[in-house]
Design an enzyme around this catalytic site. Structure first.
Site, PDB file in Angstrom:
ATOM      1  N   HIS A   1       2.843  -4.214   5.593  1.00 54.48           N
ATOM      2  CA  HIS A   1       2.966  -2.795   5.952  1.00 54.48           C
ATOM      3  C   HIS A   1       1.927  -2.317   6.954  1.00 54.48           C
ATOM      4  O   HIS A   1       1.793  -1.114   7.158  1.00 54.48           O
ATOM      5  CB  HIS A   1       2.843  -1.910   4.707  1.00 54.48           C
ATOM      6  CG  HIS A   1       3.971  -2.048   3.739  1.00 54.48           C
ATOM      7  ND1 HIS A   1       5.057  -1.203   3.743  1.00 54.48           N
ATOM      8  CD2 HIS A   1       4.192  -2.929   2.740  1.00 54.48           C
ATOM      9  CE1 HIS A   1       5.889  -1.554   2.773  1.00 54.48           C
ATOM     10  NE2 HIS A   1       5.388  -2.604   2.148  1.00 54.48           N
TER      11      HIS A   1
ATOM     12  N   LYS B   1       0.760  14.146   6.758  1.00 59.77           N
ATOM     13  CA  LYS B   1       0.608  12.720   6.402  1.00 59.77           C
ATOM     14  C   LYS B   1      -0.847  12.528   5.997  1.00 59.77           C
ATOM     15  O   LYS B   1      -1.647  13.459   6.113  1.00 59.77           O
ATOM     16  CB  LYS B   1       0.963  11.821   7.584  1.00 59.77           C
ATOM     17  CG  LYS B   1       0.287  12.254   8.904  1.00 59.77           C
ATOM     18  CD  LYS B   1       0.712  11.390  10.079  1.00 59.77           C
ATOM     19  CE  LYS B   1       2.049  11.748  10.669  1.00 59.77           C
ATOM     20  NZ  LYS B   1       3.071  10.723  10.533  1.00 59.77           N
ATOM     21  N   ARG B   2      -1.202  11.330   5.530  1.00 60.63           N
ATOM     22  CA  ARG B   2      -2.613  11.071   5.249  1.00 60.63           C
ATOM     23  C   ARG B   2      -3.446  11.342   6.508  1.00 60.63           C
ATOM     24  O   ARG B   2      -2.964  11.156   7.630  1.00 60.63           O
ATOM     25  CB  ARG B   2      -2.802   9.613   4.799  1.00 60.63           C
ATOM     26  CG  ARG B   2      -2.311   9.340   3.391  1.00 60.63           C
ATOM     27  CD  ARG B   2      -3.117  10.076   2.361  1.00 60.63           C
ATOM     28  NE  ARG B   2      -4.440   9.513   2.215  1.00 60.63           N
ATOM     29  CZ  ARG B   2      -4.923   9.001   1.078  1.00 60.63           C
ATOM     30  NH1 ARG B   2      -4.203   9.002  -0.023  1.00 60.63           N
ATOM     31  NH2 ARG B   2      -6.156   8.519   1.029  1.00 60.63           N
TER      32      ARG B   2
ATOM     33  N   LYS C   1      -3.795   8.168  13.061  1.00 62.43           N
ATOM     34  CA  LYS C   1      -2.673   9.116  13.064  1.00 62.43           C
ATOM     35  C   LYS C   1      -2.971  10.324  13.960  1.00 62.43           C
ATOM     36  O   LYS C   1      -2.103  11.149  14.222  1.00 62.43           O
ATOM     37  CB  LYS C   1      -2.355   9.564  11.635  1.00 62.43           C
ATOM     38  CG  LYS C   1      -1.859   8.427  10.733  1.00 62.43           C
ATOM     39  CD  LYS C   1      -1.597   8.910   9.318  1.00 62.43           C
ATOM     40  CE  LYS C   1      -1.344   7.804   8.312  1.00 62.43           C
ATOM     41  NZ  LYS C   1       0.034   7.270   8.336  1.00 62.43           N
TER      42      LYS C   1
ATOM     43  N   THR D   1       7.461   7.110   7.697  1.00 63.99           N
ATOM     44  CA  THR D   1       8.700   7.490   7.016  1.00 63.99           C
ATOM     45  C   THR D   1       8.843   9.007   7.018  1.00 63.99           C
ATOM     46  O   THR D   1       9.961   9.523   6.955  1.00 63.99           O
ATOM     47  CB  THR D   1       8.722   6.962   5.564  1.00 63.99           C
ATOM     48  OG1 THR D   1       7.456   7.232   4.962  1.00 63.99           O
ATOM     49  CG2 THR D   1       8.990   5.483   5.514  1.00 63.99           C
TER      50      THR D   1
ATOM     51  N   LYS E   1      12.138  11.694   7.547  1.00 69.38           N
ATOM     52  CA  LYS E   1      12.496  12.841   6.694  1.00 69.38           C
ATOM     53  C   LYS E   1      12.553  14.115   7.517  1.00 69.38           C
ATOM     54  O   LYS E   1      13.424  14.967   7.318  1.00 69.38           O
ATOM     55  CB  LYS E   1      11.462  12.988   5.567  1.00 69.38           C
ATOM     56  CG  LYS E   1      11.414  11.782   4.631  1.00 69.38           C
ATOM     57  CD  LYS E   1      10.147  11.784   3.772  1.00 69.38           C
ATOM     58  CE  LYS E   1       9.841  10.381   3.287  1.00 69.38           C
ATOM     59  NZ  LYS E   1       8.493  10.270   2.690  1.00 69.38           N
TER      60      LYS E   1
HETATM   61  N1  GPQ Z   1       1.053   2.005   4.441  1.00 69.85           N
HETATM   62 CL1  GPQ Z   1      -0.891  -1.356   4.224  1.00 69.85          CL
HETATM   63  C1  GPQ Z   1       0.482   2.748   3.427  1.00 69.85           C
HETATM   64  O1  GPQ Z   1       0.897   3.877   3.160  1.00 69.85           O
HETATM   65  N2  GPQ Z   1      -0.542   2.215   2.702  1.00 69.85           N
HETATM   66  C2  GPQ Z   1      -0.994   0.967   2.923  1.00 69.85           C
HETATM   67  O2  GPQ Z   1      -1.924   0.503   2.248  1.00 69.85           O
HETATM   68  C3  GPQ Z   1      -0.371   0.214   3.939  1.00 69.85           C
HETATM   69  C4  GPQ Z   1       0.630   0.753   4.694  1.00 69.85           C
HETATM   70  C5  GPQ Z   1       2.197   2.600   5.157  1.00 69.85           C
HETATM   71  C6  GPQ Z   1       2.176   2.455   6.673  1.00 69.85           C
HETATM   72  O3  GPQ Z   1       0.992   2.987   7.199  1.00 69.85           O
HETATM   73  C7  GPQ Z   1       3.360   3.230   7.228  1.00 69.85           C
HETATM   74  O4  GPQ Z   1       3.440   3.070   8.620  1.00 69.85           O
HETATM   75  C8  GPQ Z   1       4.658   2.732   6.582  1.00 69.85           C
HETATM   76  O5  GPQ Z   1       5.724   3.549   6.951  1.00 69.85           O
HETATM   77  C9  GPQ Z   1       4.531   2.730   5.070  1.00 69.85           C
HETATM   78  O6  GPQ Z   1       3.371   2.015   4.649  1.00 69.85           O
HETATM   79  C10 GPQ Z   1       5.737   2.114   4.395  1.00 69.85           C
HETATM   80  O7  GPQ Z   1       6.053   0.889   4.960  1.00 69.85           O
END
Ligand code: GPQ
Length: 835
Positions: A374, A565-566, A571, A673, A677
């Site tokens: 991810h 988002k976080r 970001k 994601t 949405k």
């Molecule tokens: N993502 Cl490795 C997280 O939310 N936490 C994590 O520890 C890792 C990935 C996210 C990633 O930043 C996003 O781009 C993805 O859309 C999401 O995972 C789901 O795949």
């Protein structure tokens, strides 16, 4: 109260059971019964929570009926099961979702109304289980919904954290964390399976000996043994009977563990040990995409993985099947490397506990696991200090050495002894201190490896996992993320849902590609009006929420620019705020300037230890304080930081968004994601060519997407050539002025120290190329503002965004996983109709 009695059903129809019936009458009866017999209350003294619980249990009964039928069908029919291992599940509130999936939202609305209570009032009572940090945990929740909806036999395994992601408050502009005691009032959606528990060893050492048959054996003598107890949550699919299980493990002390210390009078020691055991599932680590290397985190990972594998093996053997055939009955998906220790644990169970030969055990293991990556961020690639690892999992350290030895033997031949390649593929990293590379363990032990968006998978193949791709290209595939339209459209945006269904019927909810039919109405003035009417209503609802939470009054006619988002440097929330400052300065310079009124809405949590992210939150709030209160601005700009971003709050924010801000540095966001949405809810995207933005732009059309910024390739090239942010600062006057203001304390009561680290970082390092993309971002935002003024054409673009989002349903993603990786088939579940 008379009304309550009057409306209590006297008699239920023959086929309507008070625990399963779906009619308004049956539901009323059920709620009423639960108030008495579960909560032990009568209406006059019942609290809002009593009513919430009564309704929740009424809904749960209906889930349990379907759940029992599903489990029975899966076991009787010997179906292949998908098992999803994830350290995080960000589910969001259950009640409303279950009403929608059961198809009884309207009935329950009426039933509660007839009982004199308001359904929304009860829904708002629910405390959401925040057992995840962000995108990764939420993806797991969407996938559980789609698995059930597609009637795929599946179990989700994870940890029942007693405290989920912290609650965020904003005090004086700073983030303040509070614990999330989500279980405080009890959790009606889970069933504790006390009888389902497993022991998990930790620490200690390994003895080696030769047994009577001359076989080499290992005996792990742990320092501590903990017990994992299963807590099950039923996950119902949309308008099907399939109800899968989310099984979360809670850690406890084994029953017998403290006798010795207790008997010898060492009561404190006994109690301490109990606390040590319970601590393992106590709290979710709030770090998103950073590894902390903490012992407790490794213990958490191993704890839930070991319980889950023991559980699966138990299910497998109970079917009367041979352990060698485990991979026939189960496909296990690793949600990033957090559960990757499962590969070593599987080997331990097969070799040490079930006596398989190494090669046979390895065959079973490598036919069982599949790994989803991810992230490309180096700081998120998990490694464990080898010594620390050995202190927690001494036997697994031996097993990993052996896995690595055999693996490197094979590899050495394939790469003709190229040492760089061998080092890069090795599971053990060398350096001043040795370490274990979990991504390499996951790659070596899995039959499939995937990224989460097309660009991400390409970058995995060409960078982070380049040598793996060269070694085993056949393992690689892309599985672009998706989100569930049930929660993110039907539940969050009921008015848009009705409008859509009034034109194209309801089957789009399960077949999201059918939204395409909306294209036919994109130019229809009446439909455009209705479409923007819904948007306006949702914006007004958000206005009220914002007023209540922050005291800031915003204008629903303004352009809602939504960045939720976080909080992370990659970001680039700071790129957004620099744009805000630039617009503010334009007004200050020329108070009568024609400018499209805008509301900048931010939300998101920063990891408690992530200084720069917390500083970005403070900066947003500081800029807000000045901009929102400056009379020259005349309310044309507003900056809002919506506190405590979580699933419930997201459900209110997405439907109200005009512009979706997706501005990560190209090559850094694996997928995203939230971008899906927001677009599904009719927001237009302003974004970089990063993650799934690339594919969103492809399907919505470039004319319906605001593109700016460097490409991933350009970013990499610039970095290589030596990036100089200071040059960009000098070059762009608006940028220079904004940064100078931040530095001089213009937004912080003339305190020129607060933002020093942030400013210096941007001017002299700028690892995420904020300054390089600034000009392009501001220019692109001008285009977006201009487009927003043309109401008709904006409405058309908004409709087309929703209409073309079919690809981003998690149903599509799950179908691809099922067909290409898991090789599982759907099983339809029938209810035994009992009279
Ligand atoms: N993502 Cl490795 C997280 O939310 N936490 C994590 O520890 C890792 C990935 C996210 C990633 O930043 C996003 O781009 C993805 O859309 C999401 O995972 C789901 O795949």
């Amino acid at each position: 109260k008379e009304k309550l009695e009057d409306s209590t059903p006297k008699q239920l129809s023959q086929s309507e059971d008070a625990r399963t019936g779906l009619s308004v009458e049956a539901l009323k009866k059920a709620i009423f019964n639960n108030l008495f017999y579960v909560q032990g209350k009568y209406p006059e003294i019942a609290t809002r929570n009593d009513y919430y619980m009564s309704l929740a249990y009424a809904v749960r009964d209906r889930l349990l009926q379907r759940w029992v039928a599903s489990v029975k069908q899966y076991l009787d029919g010997r179906h292949r099961i998908v098992s999803y291992l994830s350290a995080e599940y960000l589910l969001g509130p259950h009640l409303a979702n279950n009403l929608i999936n059961l198809g009884i939202y309207k009935e329950v609305e009426q039933a509660t109304q007839e009982l004199g209570i308001n359904l929304q009032w009860l829904l708002d009572k629910e405390v959401e289980p925040g057992l995840g940090n962000g995108g990764l945990g939420r993806l797991a929740a969407c996938y559980m919904d789609s698995l059930a909806t597609l009637e795929v036999p599946a179990i989700g395994y994870g940890i029942r954290y007693q405290f989920g992601i912290f609650e965020q408050e904003i005090r004086n502009g700073w983030q303040v964390e509070d614990t999330d005691n989500w279980l405080r009032r009890g959790n009606p959606w889970e069933i504790a399976r006390r009888e389902l528990n497993y022991e998990v060893k930790l620490g200690g050492y390994v003895q080696h000996y030769i047994d009577r048959d001359g076989k080499f054996r290992s005996n792990w003598i742990p320092e501590l043994t903990v017990k994992g107890v299963a807590y099950d949550t039923p996950i119902l699919g949309y308008k099907v009977n399939t109800t899968n299980t989310l099984r979360l493990w809670k850690s406890e002390a084994p029953k017998s563990f403290d006798f010795q210390s207790f008997n010898s009078g060492n009561y404190n020691n006994a109690v301490n040990q109990k606390i040590v055991c319970e601590n393992i599932s106590k709290v979710l680590y709030p770090n998103d995409e950073t590894v902390s290397g903490k012992i407790l985190r490794l213990q958490q990972q191993y704890f839930f993985v070991s319980c889950s594998l023991q559980d699966m093996i138990g299910i497998h053997l109970r079917q009367g099947d041979k352990i060698e055939d485990f991979n026939v009955n189960f496909a296990i998906q690793l949600n990033d490397t957090h559960p990757a220790i499962a590969i070593a644990e599987m080997m331990r169970l097969l070799v040490d506990e079930y006596d398989l030969e190494w090669v046979d055990a390895w065959r079973v293991t490598t036919r069982t696991f599949a790994y989803t990556n991810h992230t490309l961020l180096p700081e998120a690639l998990e490694t464990w200090d080898l010594e620390l690892f050995g202190s927690v999992l001494p036997r697994h350290l031996e097993l990993i050495y052996e896995i690595n030895r055999r693996f490197l033997d094979e590899v050495t031949i394939k790469v003709f002894g190229n040492n760089n390649k061998i080092n890069s593929l090795s599971i053990i990293g060398e350096g001043p201190r040795k370490f274990i590379k979990m991504a390499n363990l996951a790659c070596a032990g899995s039959f499939a490896i995937n990224g989460v968006a097309a660009l991400h998978t390409d970058l995995l193949k060409s960078t982070v996992l380049k040598d793996w791709y060269a070694l085993c290209p056949e393992k690689f595939s892309n599985k672009t993320n998706g989100v569930t339209p049930r929660r993110w459209l039907v539940l969050s945006n009921p008015k848009l849902t009705s409008l859509i269904s009034s034109k194209i019927g309801e089957s789009w909810i399960k077949h999201l590609e059918e939204l395409k039919q909306l294209e036919a109405f994109a130019d229809d003035p009446e439909f455009q009006l209705a479409w923007m009417g819904v948007k306006y209503e949702m914006k007004k609802i958000l206005c009220n929420r914002i007023l209540n939470k922050t005291g800031i009054k915003i204008n629903p006619d303004s352009l809602f620019d939504v960045h939720v988002k976080r909080i992370h440097e990659y970001k680039r929330q700071h790129l957004n705020i620099l744009h805000v400052i630039a617009l503010y300065n334009r007004i200050k310079k020329n108070p009568d300037i024609e400018i499209v009124p805008r509301t900048f809405i931010y939300a998101g949590k920063a990891a408690p230890g992530y200084k720069m992210a917390k500083l970005i939150i403070k900066l947003i709030n500081s800029v807000g304080e000045i901009v929102n209160n400056d009379p020259d601005v005349r309310d044309r700009l507003k900056v809002v930081f919506y506190p405590n971003y979580n699933v419930s709050n997201a459900q209110v924010i997405y439907p109200a968004a005009d512009l979706s801000i997706q501005i990560s540095t190209a090559g850094k966001e694996a997928s995203g994601t939230g971008n899906m949405k927001l677009s599904m809810n009719g927001a237009l995207t302003i974004g970089t060519l990063d993650g799934a933005n690339v594919e969103i732009r492809e399907v919505v059309g470039e004319e319906n997407f605001f593109l700016f910024g460097l490409t991933a390739e350009e970013v990499a090239k610039k970095k290589k050539e030596g990036y100089n942010p200071y040059g960009y600062y000098l070059e762009n006057e608006e940028l220079k002025m904004a940064i100078d203001q931040i530095a001089s304390g213009y937004f912080s009561h003339l305190d020129d120290t607060i933002f020093k680290d942030l400013v210096d970082n941007l001017l002299y390092h700028d690892p995420f190329m904020v300054l390089a993309d600034f000009t392009s971002y501001v220019t692109c935002q001008e285009k977006a503002a201009l487009a927003f003024q043309d109401k008709k054409s904006w409405a058309k673009m908004s409709i087309l965004n929703t209409a073309r989002m079919g690809k981003f349903s998690s149903d599509r993603s799950i179908r691809e996983y099922c067909d290409d990786i898991w090789k599982v088939k759907s099983v339809s579940v029938h209810l035994d109709v009992k009279d």
